[in-house]
Design a protein around this motif. Structure first.
Motif, PDB file in Angstrom:
ATOM      1  N   TRP A 149      45.588  50.712  34.998  1.00 47.86           N
ATOM      2  CA  TRP A 149      44.633  49.604  34.998  1.00 47.86           C
ATOM      3  C   TRP A 149      43.479  49.941  34.071  1.00 47.86           C
TER       4      TRP A 149
ATOM      5  N   GLY B  89      37.734  38.919  36.427  1.00 45.23           N
ATOM      6  CA  GLY B  89      38.318  40.188  36.000  1.00 45.23           C
ATOM      7  C   GLY B  89      38.632  41.154  37.133  1.00 45.23           C
TER       8      GLY B  89
ATOM      9  N   SER C 193      36.798  38.916  47.973  1.00 42.95           N
ATOM     10  CA  SER C 193      37.548  39.313  49.174  1.00 42.95           C
ATOM     11  C   SER C 193      37.039  38.656  50.455  1.00 42.95           C
TER      12      SER C 193
ATOM     13  N   TYR D 272      30.142  45.435  54.642  1.00 47.11           N
ATOM     14  CA  TYR D 272      30.255  45.511  53.186  1.00 47.11           C
ATOM     15  C   TYR D 272      29.059  46.231  52.556  1.00 47.11           C
TER      16      TYR D 272
HETATM   17  N1  LIG Z   1      32.917  41.550  45.283  1.00 47.77           N
HETATM   18  C1  LIG Z   1      34.299  41.608  44.894  1.00 47.77           C
HETATM   19  C2  LIG Z   1      34.586  42.976  44.366  1.00 47.77           C
HETATM   20  C3  LIG Z   1      35.978  43.081  43.832  1.00 47.77           C
HETATM   21  C4  LIG Z   1      36.279  44.470  43.321  1.00 47.77           C
HETATM   22  O1  LIG Z   1      35.411  45.360  43.272  1.00 47.77           O
HETATM   23  N2  LIG Z   1      37.554  44.658  42.940  1.00 47.77           N
HETATM   24  C5  LIG Z   1      37.975  45.910  42.399  1.00 47.77           C
HETATM   25  C6  LIG Z   1      39.056  46.534  43.294  1.00 47.77           C
HETATM   26  S1  LIG Z   1      38.516  46.850  44.913  1.00 47.77           S
HETATM   27  C7  LIG Z   1      38.619  45.667  41.049  1.00 47.77           C
HETATM   28  O2  LIG Z   1      39.200  44.641  40.789  1.00 47.77           O
HETATM   29  N3  LIG Z   1      38.522  46.688  40.212  1.00 47.77           N
HETATM   30  C8  LIG Z   1      39.162  46.700  38.910  1.00 47.77           C
HETATM   31  C9  LIG Z   1      38.265  46.231  37.822  1.00 47.77           C
HETATM   32  O3  LIG Z   1      37.076  45.917  38.053  1.00 47.77           O
HETATM   33  O4  LIG Z   1      38.764  46.167  36.686  1.00 47.77           O
HETATM   34  C10 LIG Z   1      35.182  41.294  46.121  1.00 47.77           C
HETATM   35  O5  LIG Z   1      34.745  41.572  47.241  1.00 47.77           O
HETATM   36  O6  LIG Z   1      36.303  40.772  45.963  1.00 47.77           O
END
Ligand SMILES: N[C@@H](CCC(=O)N[C@@H](CS)C(=O)NCC(=O)O)C(=O)O
Length: 204
Positions: free
Chosen positions: A38, A50, A65, A97
């Motif tokens: 990734w 993203g 989420s 959170y």
């Molecule tokens: N506030 C967002 C945060 C989402 C988040 O941090 N996602 C991370 C994985 S836990 C992600 O996609 N990381 C990969 C990236 O940013 O490229 C939520 O709660 O959905």
């Protein structure tokens, strides 16, 4: 309507959404992406901000989420009818959170070994006690649940504890008996229990 949950092939902030869907007997496609390698630019660029998770229902999609968890929780009958109770549950979810995004994630993202060790020490010595002694008290006072009955807040709590334990190589709940009991309760719920029996054990 076809339902799809897109998330990484780890627990993280997606696992409680999976639990809520399984508990409610909701059929969904559990679409998983590998963390190694990734960002997959094609996938990332197609996501609204993203990041994962992303939830799809028919031709509609939802990111964030907690928005996803709350929505699928309403379909799994885990959202109270009373508006005040909904807000109280939301407040606990957001506090869970706070622990995750203000304490655990900075530790996870830190690349300097000495700074990382300092952040871990602060979490183990202070933050866990700050948050989890309070969660424990609330659960104790409300029959083992945040508001006296099962809602999506207990699912979020368990998801964050499990993910936190993997990252910290720790047992966050160990000194908090009511939190520990809530974890056991959620993990043995119908739908969740069967899912856990089949899933692989994640290591990060
Ligand atoms: N506030 C967002 C945060 C989402 C988040 O941090 N996602 C991370 C994985 S836990 C992600 O996609 N990381 C990969 C990236 O940013 O490229 C939520 O709660 O959905």
């Amino acid at each position: 309507m076809a339902k799809k949950l897109h998330y990484f092939d780890v627990n993280g902030i997606g696992e409680s959404i999976r639990y809520i869907l399984h508990y409610g007997g909701q059929k969904f496609e559990d679409v998983r992406y590998q963390i190694s390698g990734w960002p997959d630019k094609k996938v990332k660029d197609a996501l609204p901000f993203g990041q994962l998770p992303l939830y799809e229902e028919g031709d509609r999609s939802l990111h964030q989420s907690l928005a996803i968890a709350r929505y699928v929780a309403s379909q799994s009958k885990l959202l109270p009818n009373d508006l005040w109770e909904q807000a109280v549950v939301d407040s606990y979810v957001m506090t869970i959170y706070d622990f995750w995004f203000t304490k655990v994630i900075p530790f996870v993202k830190e690349t300097d070994a000495a700074k990382k060790a300092t952040l871990k020490k602060e979490i183990l010595d202070e933050s866990i006690h700050f948050f989890f002694s309070r969660f424990d008290k609330v659960l104790k006072e409300h029959n083992g649940f945040f508001i006296g009955k099962l809602t999506w807040a207990e699912f979020i709590l368990v998801g964050i504890i499990e993910a936190g334990n993997l990252f910290l190589d720790y047992e966050i709940e160990k000194n908090y008996p009511h939190v520990k009991a809530a974890v056991q309760k959620v993990l043995s719920l119908p739908g969740v229990k069967e899912y856990i029996a089949k899933r692989k054990v994640y290591a990060l």
